[in-house]
Design an enzyme around this catalytic site. Structure first.
Site, short mmCIF file in Angstrom:
data_model
loop_
_atom_site.label_atom_id
_atom_site.label_comp_id
_atom_site.label_asym_id
_atom_site.label_seq_id
_atom_site.Cartn_x
_atom_site.Cartn_y
_atom_site.Cartn_z
N LYS A 1 -11.16 32.17 -50.01
CA LYS A 1 -12.37 32.98 -50.21
C LYS A 1 -13.64 32.15 -50.12
CE LYS A 1 -10.89 33.72 -54.86
NZ LYS A 1 -10.55 32.39 -55.37
N LYS B 1 -10.55 18.57 -52.51
CA LYS B 1 -11.85 19.18 -52.85
C LYS B 1 -12.95 18.14 -52.93
CE LYS B 1 -11.00 23.75 -54.29
NZ LYS B 1 -11.27 24.90 -55.12
N LYS C 1 -4.91 27.38 -45.10
CA LYS C 1 -4.71 28.65 -45.81
C LYS C 1 -6.01 29.48 -45.83
CE LYS C 1 -5.73 28.00 -50.69
NZ LYS C 1 -5.49 28.50 -52.00
N1 AQP Z 1 -4.09 32.14 -48.49
C1 AQP Z 1 -3.36 32.43 -49.55
N2 AQP Z 1 -2.11 32.92 -49.39
C2 AQP Z 1 -1.36 33.24 -50.47
N3 AQP Z 1 -1.76 33.13 -51.74
C3 AQP Z 1 -2.99 32.64 -51.96
N4 AQP Z 1 -3.70 32.40 -53.08
C4 AQP Z 1 -4.91 31.93 -52.74
N5 AQP Z 1 -5.04 31.85 -51.42
C5 AQP Z 1 -3.85 32.27 -50.88
C6 AQP Z 1 -3.20 32.66 -54.44
O1 AQP Z 1 -4.16 33.47 -55.11
C7 AQP Z 1 -4.11 33.17 -56.51
C8 AQP Z 1 -5.49 33.04 -57.07
O2 AQP Z 1 -6.12 31.97 -56.42
P1 AQP Z 1 -7.41 31.28 -57.02
O3 AQP Z 1 -8.57 32.12 -56.77
O4 AQP Z 1 -7.19 30.95 -58.43
O5 AQP Z 1 -7.52 29.89 -56.29
P2 AQP Z 1 -7.23 29.38 -54.87
O6 AQP Z 1 -5.77 29.24 -54.63
O7 AQP Z 1 -8.04 28.13 -54.72
O8 AQP Z 1 -7.78 30.53 -53.92
P3 AQP Z 1 -8.85 30.41 -52.77
O9 AQP Z 1 -9.03 31.77 -52.18
O10 AQP Z 1 -8.47 29.33 -51.80
O11 AQP Z 1 -10.13 30.02 -53.58
P4 AQP Z 1 -11.18 28.89 -53.30
O12 AQP Z 1 -11.60 29.09 -51.88
O13 AQP Z 1 -12.27 29.12 -54.29
O14 AQP Z 1 -10.48 27.55 -53.51
C9 AQP Z 1 -3.27 31.90 -56.67
O15 AQP Z 1 -2.01 32.26 -57.19
C10 AQP Z 1 -3.13 31.37 -55.26
O16 AQP Z 1 -1.91 30.65 -55.05
#
Ligand code: AQP
Length: 343
Positions: A211, A126, A208
């Protein structure tokens, strides 16, 4: 001595394990969040004493537009209800409405070593993608996550591969604190759900699905309309070879097969049979339709909840009050052990 016979009537029911899960309101949740996490939360909520939170304090480690953040917090909260979590049976809350999270995180910062944090791969990633804002919050993000988990004395934390290192740190911090002051925290174990998927970006299937990806074509958002979902899936990157099967070098097809399998419960072999001799056009249409049907009921319930903001705020306030009762108990214990004077 009389032998004690255990029967259904006198058996002590095994204590239900506690589980905690959070999601950041850092954008509109994606199909990845849904298939990888949210879909399982409903199942977990029936099996465990559960707490689910919108992790808004975590979201500001990356710069957020205040108006957008406010909206996204309520959207994600509505989504938690839309996936079927029952706020009467589970603790469903917004992290920043429970001050104990920030309070415990500060204390735990003082029991965490700089070197431990510097090794975290998410921080390294990050800080590369947000090179203009490498703030201390981003650095100590895992300590806040440790506070989230330890406040509720969670036995289990559902984690994807990307969060495993952070859970390890939470365990290390808890063990260290317990070692100094005696048993204070439950040591949390990772929980691997029955069904889980790592959903990859539709435009770069080696990454991956996220969002906060600046390219909206890379993800399906859980609130996308059926037309948008179909369009995004049809434009997903695949390969030039044309066969629907799981294999090396076929990241795009593998990803779509994973999505299709999660939505239909079909195995990869069944999917390969279904699309034998067919092209990617047919396959993508089928994947798109399966995703539309998977998300339809969630989106419909979400829209219903979003129409009643007063209700959402009331449920959030009740959730925060319940969460605070649990969290404050742990925080008081910690503060006493550290030597603070409680009011
Ligand atoms: N692509 C993915 N496939 C499977 N699981 C996923 N998770 C996130 N992306 C995927 C799971 O969603 C839960 C909540 O995630 P989060 O919002 O706390 O954080 P994150 O993993 O950082 O999700 P994002 O979408 O990638 O957010 P940003 O873009 O803000 O960093 C977790 O259990 C995660 O494993």
């Amino acid at each position: 001595m009389e032998e004690k016979i255990i029967t259904a009537e006198n058996a002590q029911p095994e204590k239900r394990k506690k589980i905690l899960s959070c999601i950041q309101p850092s954008g509109i949740p994606t199909l990845g969040n849904y298939l990888g996490a949210l879909k399982n939360w409903k199942l977990l909520s029936d099996e465990f004493d559960s707490a689910f939170a919108v992790a808004d304090l975590h979201a500001i480690t990356v710069r957020q537009d205040p108006q957008k953040l406010r909206k996204q917090i309520m959207e994600v909260f509505a989504l938690l209800l839309a996936i079927g979590l029952d706020p009467e049976k589970n603790i469903v809350f917004i992290q920043s409405q429970v001050p104990a999270h920030a309070q415990l995180a500060w204390i735990l910062n003082c029991y965490t070593q700089f070197g431990e944090m510097a090794r975290m791969t998410q921080f390294k990633d990050k800080s590369q993608s947000h090179a203009d804002n490498i703030n201390v919050g981003l650095f100590s993000y895992p300590v806040l996550m440790a506070a989230d988990i330890l406040l509720y004395q969670a036995d289990l934390v559902p984690v994807g591969a990307d969060q495993k290192q952070h859970l390890e740190i939470a365990r290390d911090i808890a063990n260290r604190f317990n070692g100094i002051y005696g048993k204070t925290f439950t040591i949390p174990d990772p929980y691997i759900g029955k069904q889980g998927a790592r959903v990859m970006s539709l435009q770069d299937p080696t990454k991956k699905m996220s969002k906060s990806d600046p390219n909206p074509k890379s993800y399906v958002s859980v609130f996308d309309t059926p037309e948008t979902i179909m369009k995004k899936i049809r434009s997903a990157v695949t390969d030039s070879e044309g066969g629907v099967y799981y294999g090396d070098g076929k990241d795009g097809v593998n990803n779509l097969m994973g999505i299709y399998s999660c939505c239909t419960n079909l195995s990869y072999e069944q999917i390969e049979r279904e699309f034998a001799g067919k092209g990617y056009g047919d396959f993508k249409n089928a994947v798109g339709e399966a995703v539309v049907e998977e998300l339809r009921p969630v989106r419909e319930r979400y829209e219903m909840y979003m129409k009643d903001q007063a209700y959402l705020k009331e449920v959030a306030a009740k959730g925060a009050a319940t969460a605070s009762r649990v969290a404050d108990r742990t925080l008081s214990k910690v503060m006493k052990k550290c030597g603070f004077v409680l009011p």
